[in-house]
Design an enzyme around this catalytic site. Structure first.
Site, PDB file in Angstrom:
ATOM      1  N   GLY A   1       0.767  -1.239   0.000  1.00 27.78           N
ATOM      2  CA  GLY A   1       0.000   0.000   0.000  1.00 27.78           C
ATOM      3  C   GLY A   1       0.797   1.286   0.000  1.00 27.78           C
TER       4      GLY A   1
ATOM      5  N   GLU B   1       4.400  -6.269   2.467  1.00 32.35           N
ATOM      6  CA  GLU B   1       4.170  -6.780   1.105  1.00 32.35           C
ATOM      7  C   GLU B   1       4.128  -5.644   0.097  1.00 32.35           C
ATOM      8  OE1 GLU B   1       0.346  -8.615   1.519  1.00 32.35           O
ATOM      9  OE2 GLU B   1       1.094 -10.282   2.723  1.00 32.35           O
ATOM     10  N   PRO B   2       5.212  -4.902  -0.055  1.00 32.23           N
ATOM     11  CA  PRO B   2       5.165  -3.786  -1.001  1.00 32.23           C
ATOM     12  C   PRO B   2       5.219  -4.266  -2.443  1.00 32.23           C
ATOM     13  CG  PRO B   2       7.387  -4.040  -0.161  1.00 32.23           C
ATOM     14  CD  PRO B   2       6.542  -5.066   0.557  1.00 32.23           C
TER      15      PRO B   2
ATOM     16  N   ARG C   1      -3.965   1.513 -16.374  1.00 32.56           N
ATOM     17  CA  ARG C   1      -4.268   2.383 -15.238  1.00 32.56           C
ATOM     18  C   ARG C   1      -5.002   3.679 -15.609  1.00 32.56           C
ATOM     19  NH1 ARG C   1      -1.397   4.284 -11.854  1.00 32.56           N
ATOM     20  NH2 ARG C   1      -2.467   3.481 -10.032  1.00 32.56           N
TER      21      ARG C   1
ATOM     22  N   TYR D   1      -8.525   3.414 -13.843  1.00 32.04           N
ATOM     23  CA  TYR D   1      -8.607   4.165 -12.572  1.00 32.04           C
ATOM     24  C   TYR D   1      -8.537   5.675 -12.775  1.00 32.04           C
ATOM     25  CZ  TYR D   1      -6.540  -0.345 -11.092  1.00 32.04           C
ATOM     26  OH  TYR D   1      -6.235  -1.659 -10.904  1.00 32.04           O
TER      27      TYR D   1
ATOM     28  N   CYS E   1      -9.496  -0.290 -30.251  1.00 33.11           N
ATOM     29  CA  CYS E   1     -10.838   0.130 -30.658  1.00 33.11           C
ATOM     30  C   CYS E   1     -11.765   0.264 -29.463  1.00 33.11           C
ATOM     31  CB  CYS E   1     -11.403  -0.860 -31.664  1.00 33.11           C
ATOM     32  SG  CYS E   1     -10.380  -0.947 -33.116  1.00 33.11           S
ATOM     33  N   GLU E   2     -11.503   1.235 -28.629  1.00 36.52           N
ATOM     34  CA  GLU E   2     -12.308   1.549 -27.447  1.00 36.52           C
ATOM     35  C   GLU E   2     -12.163   3.045 -27.207  1.00 36.52           C
ATOM     36  OE1 GLU E   2     -14.046  -0.296 -25.144  1.00 36.52           O
ATOM     37  OE2 GLU E   2     -13.608  -2.240 -26.044  1.00 36.52           O
TER      38      GLU E   2
ATOM     39  N   TYR F   1       2.011  -2.571 -12.114  1.00 36.25           N
ATOM     40  CA  TYR F   1       0.682  -2.735 -12.705  1.00 36.25           C
ATOM     41  C   TYR F   1       0.635  -2.234 -14.147  1.00 36.25           C
ATOM     42  CZ  TYR F   1      -0.119  -3.396  -7.744  1.00 36.25           C
ATOM     43  OH  TYR F   1      -0.019  -3.837  -6.452  1.00 36.25           O
TER      44      TYR F   1
HETATM   45  N1  LLP Z   1      -0.759  -7.197  -0.363  1.00 37.75           N
HETATM   46  C1  LLP Z   1      -2.052  -7.366  -0.686  1.00 37.75           C
HETATM   47  C2  LLP Z   1      -2.853  -8.292   0.111  1.00 37.75           C
HETATM   48  C3  LLP Z   1      -2.613  -6.682  -1.776  1.00 37.75           C
HETATM   49  O1  LLP Z   1      -3.888  -6.839  -2.068  1.00 37.75           O
HETATM   50  C4  LLP Z   1      -1.810  -5.789  -2.530  1.00 37.75           C
HETATM   51  C5  LLP Z   1      -2.347  -5.065  -3.682  1.00 37.75           C
HETATM   52  C6  LLP Z   1      -0.455  -5.637  -2.157  1.00 37.75           C
HETATM   53  C7  LLP Z   1       0.024  -6.344  -1.063  1.00 37.75           C
HETATM   54  C8  LLP Z   1       0.480  -4.724  -2.902  1.00 37.75           C
HETATM   55  O2  LLP Z   1       0.002  -3.435  -2.860  1.00 37.75           O
HETATM   56  P1  LLP Z   1       0.923  -2.186  -3.314  1.00 37.75           P
HETATM   57  O3  LLP Z   1       2.113  -2.128  -2.379  1.00 37.75           O
HETATM   58  O4  LLP Z   1       1.337  -2.415  -4.694  1.00 37.75           O
HETATM   59  O5  LLP Z   1       0.016  -1.011  -3.171  1.00 37.75           O
HETATM   60  N2  LLP Z   1      -3.867  -2.449  -9.975  1.00 37.75           N
HETATM   61  C9  LLP Z   1      -3.946  -1.375  -9.003  1.00 37.75           C
HETATM   62  C10 LLP Z   1      -3.419  -1.792  -7.653  1.00 37.75           C
HETATM   63  C11 LLP Z   1      -4.105  -2.995  -7.078  1.00 37.75           C
HETATM   64  C12 LLP Z   1      -3.517  -3.420  -5.774  1.00 37.75           C
HETATM   65  C13 LLP Z   1      -4.105  -4.704  -5.319  1.00 37.75           C
HETATM   66  N3  LLP Z   1      -3.532  -5.213  -4.122  1.00 37.75           N
HETATM   67  C14 LLP Z   1      -3.225  -0.154  -9.543  1.00 37.75           C
HETATM   68  O6  LLP Z   1      -2.725  -0.204 -10.671  1.00 37.75           O
HETATM   69  O7  LLP Z   1      -3.192   0.889  -8.886  1.00 37.75           O
END
Ligand code: LLP
Length: 423
Positions: A242, A276-277, A315, A319, A345-346, A374
């Site tokens: 996160g 979990e980055p 993205r 989003y 084509c969107e 991502y």
């Molecule tokens: N751990 C869990 C349980 C998760 O669900 C996620 C992300 C992470 C770790 C890693 O999160 P991060 O550090 O990358 O924020 N596709 C979206 C992001 C979806 C994230 C889903 N879960 C985007 O492009 O912004």
């Protein structure tokens, strides 16, 4: 901060390699990753957690490129996976099973069995039904399995888009807050499970660190209740991913404050911290190279059509995410307001809408920044577009780590002579 791209002899370069050179050699679209940027982010995070017993499990969903996995592993990181496919990739990438944490809202029996057989460090479970299923699978294999409970702390967090919020009431993720204690009792009582961890993930691209503080407060309250019942097996505190990265002009997260929050939590509880980055480690390290194919005007709008779009970087359209775009060779240019759109084509296929930027023409090479997380991992073959190549830069050298798909790859799994079956 490590400037990922720098101007050298009139062209933007990633570390010591000009983006022009890479585009000439491998074509466009292409993703380019800086190993020093990934290294820098890993070390920054590791430093912020110094003095805290911790493990950094890189979240493969952000980018499972094998060369990046090797790099993270060489830095001492582990892996966080959410599917049998990601588990496979992590093991292929050389991670030992004990360096893998397995999570995910909808793990199938097959995927759980694979994780049990591999012997991963921790399986984060999201419901009582999943606990029972996992206990059965562990029993069949005579393997005691360490489980974490992924709790939904049910807090509202501020992240830029509703689709990347996960820890709110009613979200599909995690064990609903009021079922946490009973799930813990169940996990502790099932013979083939060991309740080894508590886990939360409050959202992605978190604007404020207080989301961690509020989530942790709730999870630690539950830990106290669990320990109060004589259950003393919990040893991991998994706080998910996160951490945000700046895409436009946002301030980067205050890692010292992050360190303080988690230091306090681990000190109070004596638990080992798991993080979990995903995005934090790889987003900024990655750039997407794309060529302008056409320039046009329509209904008073300026439009540039590029050879990358939602199939390479979902993205912006999914989003409404901002990604900085600029020409790789920044000459004197007038500023325009322009839509940078993909070839798909969107109508929703764009990289930027109404963006104020230096004017661009057909043939220009552009770089879309902060595309390391991502990007490729959410790429698709829509419109039968072969997926682009991935390139890793290390100092003044670069290597293709994933070849561009060929047309033949698009039909590789299709059967031409159909084998009809009847019931
Ligand atoms: N751990 C869990 C349980 C998760 O669900 C996620 C992300 C992470 C770790 C890693 O999160 P991060 O550090 O990358 O924020 N596709 C979206 C992001 C979806 C994230 C889903 N879960 C985007 O492009 O912004």
């Amino acid at each position: 901060m490590n400037p990922v791209l720098e101007l050298r002899e009139g062209s933007l370069a990633c570390e010591g390699v000009s983006l022009d050179t890479i585009a000439e050699a491998v074509g466009t679209p292409a993703y380019v990753y800086s190993s020093s940027a990934i290294r820098g982010q890993f070390e920054r995070l590791d430093r912020a957690l110094s003095g805290i017993p911790h493990r950094i499990h890189y979240s493969l969903k952000a980018n499972a490129n094998a060369a990046i996995l090797r790099l993270v592993r060489s830095l001492g990181g582990g892996a966080d996976v959410v599917s049998g496919g990601e588990l496979y990739r992590a093991l292929q990438g050389g991670f030992a099973p004990e360096d893998v944490v397995f999570g995910g809202v909808g793990k199938s029996a097959r995927e759980l069995a694979e994780a049990v057989e591999a012997g991963v460090r921790l399986i984060n479970v999201e419901s009582e039904a999943e606990l029972r299923l996992l206990d059965g699978l562990a029993c069949e294999r005579k393997r005691k399995v360490p489980v974490g409970l992924r709790l939904n702390p049910e807090i509202t967090v501020d992240s830029p888009h509703a689709y990347i919020r996960t820890g709110g009431k009613g979200h599909k993720f995690g064990i609903p807050w009021d079922e946490g204690l009973s799930a813990a009792r169940l996990a502790a009582s099932l013979p083939w499970l060991e309740l080894a961890g508590l886990d939360m993930h409050v959202g992605s691209q978190l604007a404020e660190l207080d989301a961690y503080e509020r989530g942790l407060e709730r999870v630690l309250g539950l830990l106290e209740a669990i320990r109060g019942e004589g259950i003393s097996s919990v040893r991991y505190l998994d706080i998910g991913g996160g951490l945000a990265v700046p895409y436009e002009d946002e301030a980067p997260p205050d890692l010292r404050a992050y360190g303080r929050i988690v230091r306090d939590a681990t000190r109070r509880t004596g638990l080992e911290l798991l993080v979990e980055p995903g995005r934090f480690l790889v987003a900024d390290a990655g750039s997407l190279l794309t060529r302008v194919l056409y320039r046009k005007r329509s209904g008073g709008r300026e439009i540039a059509v590029t050879d990358a779009g939602m199939t390479e970087l979902l993205r912006p359209s999914h989003y409404q995410a901002y990604h900085h775009i600029e020409p790789v060779r920044p000459r004197q240019r007038v500023t325009v307001r322009i839509d940078v759109v993909g070839p798909v084509c969107e109508s929703g296929d764009f990289l930027a809408l109404d963006r104020e930027m230096p004017d661009i023409e057909a043939g220009d090479l552009l770089v879309v920044r902060t595309a390391g997380a991502y990007g490729y991992s959410m790429a698709s073959n829509y419109n039968a577009r072969p997926r682009a190549a991935e390139v890793l830069v290390d100092g003044d050298r670069y290597a293709v780590t994933t070849e561009r798909e060929e047309y033949a790859d698009l039909i590789r799994l299709e059967r031409h002579a159909l084998e009809w079956r009847t019931t």
